[in-house]
Design an enzyme around this catalytic site. Structure first.
Site, PDB file in Angstrom:
ATOM      1  N   PRO A   2       0.816  -1.208   0.000  1.00  0.00           N
ATOM      2  CA  PRO A   2       0.000   0.000   0.000  1.00  0.00           C
ATOM      3  C   PRO A   2       0.856   1.267   0.000  1.00  0.00           C
ATOM      4  CG  PRO A   2      -0.657  -1.513   1.743  1.00  0.00           C
ATOM      5  CD  PRO A   2       0.636  -1.998   1.203  1.00  0.00           C
ATOM      6  N   GLU A   3       0.615   2.097  -0.976  1.00  0.00           N
ATOM      7  CA  GLU A   3       1.199   3.430  -0.951  1.00  0.00           C
ATOM      8  C   GLU A   3       0.027   4.369  -0.750  1.00  0.00           C
ATOM      9  OE1 GLU A   3       4.660   4.486  -2.947  1.00  0.00           O
ATOM     10  OE2 GLU A   3       4.896   2.572  -3.973  1.00  0.00           O
ATOM     11  N   ARG A 156      20.577  19.937   1.564  1.00  0.00           N
ATOM     12  CA  ARG A 156      20.598  18.482   1.659  1.00  0.00           C
ATOM     13  C   ARG A 156      21.504  17.849   0.622  1.00  0.00           C
ATOM     14  NH1 ARG A 156      16.141  17.003   4.581  1.00  0.00           N
ATOM     15  NH2 ARG A 156      17.163  14.993   4.629  1.00  0.00           N
TER      16      ARG A 156
END
Length: 275
Positions: A2-3, A156
Site C-alpha cells: 500500500p502506498e 541536503r
DNA sequence: CGAGAGTCCTGAAGGC
DNA sequence: TGCCTTCAGGACTCTC
C-alpha cells in the site's frame, strides 16, 4: 504494497461502512505488529462510535467518541496490510490479526502477513502523536509546491529519490511512485537534491502530483497481495513506466531501464531520458 | 541536524 | 520434490 493511493482507496472504501457505527467488540488474535498492540486496545475501542475516517500520509485516523470519552484509532497498513469488510463469522485466515466488530453486524478485518503495519490508540480528540507530529506535507495539498521542494532541499546532500521518499519532507511517496515520478519529471534519481534548479523542483512537484493522482483515479496499485477495502485488486503497476522493468525498453525514448540501489531500496530509471 | 545502516517479518523466487 | 538462502519493502530507530 500500500502506498498513499491505496491507503486513500481503502479509506474511501471503508468510510460508508464505518461512519456512525458503534464498535461492539474487538478481537486481537495477534498483537505482535510493528509495535505491540496495547493490552487495553480492545477495551478502549469497545463502545466507541466511529465519527470519521481521515488520512495523514499513509496513516488512517479513525475518529471515535463515547459519552464522555474521545479517541483516535491510528492504523497503518505497513507493506502487506489490508483492511476489509467481512462477516465476523467468516473463519479468520492465518494472517487475519484483528477484527473490529461493528454494531451493524459487519467486521473490519485487518490482515497483514508481514506484520509491518500498526494499530494504536490515541486518547483524546487531538490527533497528536509522535508518529504524526513530524510528518511532511501532503503531496496533493496546495502547500506542496516546487518552491517548497526547492527551499527544503538546498542544504541536503541526499539523492533526489531518497529525498522525496523522506516522510518528513513529503508523505506518501513510496518506492514505486518515487521512481515513476522521477521518470515523468525526466530527472535522474541519483542527482544530489540540493543541486536541482527551481524549475526542476517544480517539474518534480508536478510529476509527483500527477503520478499520485493517476494512481488514485485508478483505484490504487497493487503488488502481490494488496487488496483494497472492497476486495478488488488494483492494477496501476500494469501501467508502470519504469518500476520493476530493468532491462526493458523505456516507454518514452530509445533507452533501456536500469536498476540501481539507493538507501537499500531499488530504483528504476532510464539513463537516457532522465538526466 | 543529516546521512547511512539496522531492524522488524514472511512469501516468493532461485539454487542445488 | 524439497530444503536452504536471499531478497523485497515502510518507516522507525540507532549510530556516527
Amino acid at each position: 504494497m500500500p502506498e498513499l493511493p491505496e491507503v486513500e482507496t481503502t479509506r474511501l472504501g471503508l468510510l460508508p461502512a464505518v461512519c456512525g457505527q458503534r464498535i461492539e467488540h474487538v478481537i486481537v488474535r495477534e498483537s505482535r505488529l510493528r509495535w505491540p498492540v496495547p493490552e487495553d486496545f480492545a477495551l478502549k475501542l469497545s463502545g466507541m462510535t466511529i465519527d470519521n475516517l481521515s488520512r495523514r500520509g499513509k496513516y488512517l485516523l479513525w475518529h471515535c467518541h463515547e459519552r464522555r470519552r474521545d479517541g483516535i484509532l491510528l492504523s497503518h497498513l505497513g507493506m502487506s496490510g489490508a483492511l476489509s469488510c467481512t462477516n465476523p463469522l467468516t473463519a479468520p485466515g492465518k494472517h487475519d490479526h484483528i477484527d473490529i466488530v461493528l454494531h451493524n453486524g459487519t467486521a473490519i478485518r485487518y490482515t497483514d502477513p508481514r506484520r509491518f503495519g500498526a494499530m494504536l490508540w490515541i486518547d483524546g480528540k487531538a490527533a497528536q502523536h509522535p508518529l504524526l507530529d513530524k510528518l511532511g506535507l501532503e503531496p496533493l495539498s496546495e502547500a506542496f509546491s516546487g518552491t517548497y521542494l526547492y527551499a527544503q532541499s538546498r542544504t541536503r546532500r541526499v539523492s533526489v529519490k531518497e529525498f522525496i521518499m523522506n516522510g518528513q519532507v513529503v508523505v506518501g511517496v513510496g518506492n514505486i511512485y518515487a521512481s515513476e515520478s522521477l521518470h515523468l519529471a525526466g530527472i535522474n534519481p541519483t542527482l544530489p537534491v540540493g543541486r536541482l534548479s527551481r524549475a526542476r523542483c517544480q517539474r518534480l512537484c508536478d510529476a509527483i502530483r500527477t503520478t499520485l493522482q493517476a494512481a488514485l483515479n485508478a483505484g490504487g496499485s497493487t503488488l502481490r497481495n494488496y487488496v483494497n477495502a472492497d476486495g478488488a485488486p488494483g492494477w496501476f503497476q500494469l501501467s508502470a513506466q519504469v518500476y520493476d522493468r530493468a532491462g526493458e525498453a523505456c516507454r518514452r525514448c530509445e533507452g533501456t531501464v536500469r536498476m540501481v540501489t539507493q538507501g537499500q531500496r531499488s530504483t528504476f530509471f532510464c539513463p537516457r531520458c532522465q538526466r
